[in-house]
Enzyme design. Sequence first.
Site: not given
Ligand code: AMP
Ligand code: MG
Length: 490
Positions: A264, A254-255, A185, A127-128, A115, A94-95
Amino acid sequence: MPTEIHPRFAFDNSFERELEGLYEPWQATAAPAPRLLALNEQLGAELGLNPAELRSPEGVAILVGNVVAGSATPIAQAYAGHQFGGFSPRLGDGRALLIGELIDTNGRRRDLHLKGSGRTPFARGGDGKAAVGPMLREYIISEALHALGIPTTRSLAVVATGESIHREGMVPGAILTRVAASHLRVGSFQYAANSADQTLLPRLADYAIARHYPQARETNNPYLTLVELVMDAQASLVAKWMQVGFIHGVMNTDNVTISGESIDFGPCAFMDAYDPETVFSSIDHTGRYAFGNQPTITQWNLARFAETLLPLIDNDTDHSIEVATDLLKSFPQRFRANWLDGMRAKLGIGDVHDHDAELIDDFLAILKEQHLDYTLSFRALSDRLRGSEPTTETFTDSPAFAQWTQRWHARLPSQPRAVTADAMDKVNPLYIARNHIVEQALETATNGDLGAFEALVEAIRSPFTERAGMNTFTQQAPAEFAGYRTFCGT
Ligand code: AMP
Ligand code: MG
């Protein structure tokens, strides 16, 4: 629009070539005023990149995604995942963006990944972006694990974007340049298994085998072997986490990597006082990812992985389920064997006896009962063995501890005790990334002073070797730090 070509990055992008359907081509959002906060020169050298060039404005522009090097093909990877047990069919980067793959100076293929580089088609409500604090945290933790000899994705650089982002208040934004054996993953397989494109799953499985486990190709059932090899990699990885008191904090599917690298680092932390129920993550309300649950959760995650491969393991689903289930049942023994080996080494024990597990468990029970620091207690054992004053931790001289010490001494190899103590110090770290020190370093770094961050990185880069001037890194958290909570790196 990024245009320039940088000759030092010779990318070769197998993922992009072979796994169409598992990504969206995408570009990073331009960072308005990039400023390099941290650069991992050793890692850069390993990748064949020149540190001076990386530090140059042109190099920083590449590290932050403002410039796309000639052979890079930035993509946002698609993946699914079970988050806290609930399935999301479409997560994805997502980001984040995969910039491309480099063949390092050891001939290994490594992903270069950003990232915090802006919204992608997978951004959902996000917000990416990423904040300076969490990206420096990932840098610290990944370098700490690496120095502890634990497989992990690495951090090449953290670059401040020059932009403020909205979190709890406004904070400075940053981009982490991450390096990984791959970003495959369990969630990638879950995505492929759910895809309408029937070719995606076999393409992904064959790609994973070729990239990580080519030996599987030579076996009767390469896909079942793939499950087994990923299982072994994860059993070994999680045993290593458990040996150093590491809590990942958000072991969603996913992690979990196929390569067996840690990935992650959001709400992760090192445990201080030993307690298997320790949870730091503010969002882990039920303790699903508590320290002591990590092996069980890994087995659960591996079951989700095996499920995706059932159609490839055998045409007869019943048979696939049977063989995969049998294999998964062996996870606890595989984990236990890894864990016992590591724990024996931590106690300086060189050979294998039936009652080792009891000896280890009884030591851990004493740590728990006396609320002792997990890390320092093992160093206190080697100090005692040498006959020197423990520099840090002291056990209450309880009858239980005295009795345990006798049993332990009886298991030590017949060599001078100082030799055993030295061997123990090579596997029991003295310097870990302690929560209160990490928090303080991130806070000052967010306010523009990188001194504490840099000092911490230097300490954890040689975790086993006692050095002058490093006493702050062995100090335990002040009392007000009890009830410490970590937050996801969003
Ligand atoms: P994470 O908890 O970091 O493993 O992220 C879980 C999911 O949320 C993944 O698909 C990430 O890409 C998405 N994600 C986390 N933070 C953001 C952000 N600020 N903007 C867009 N996507 C996010
Ligand atoms: Mg992740």
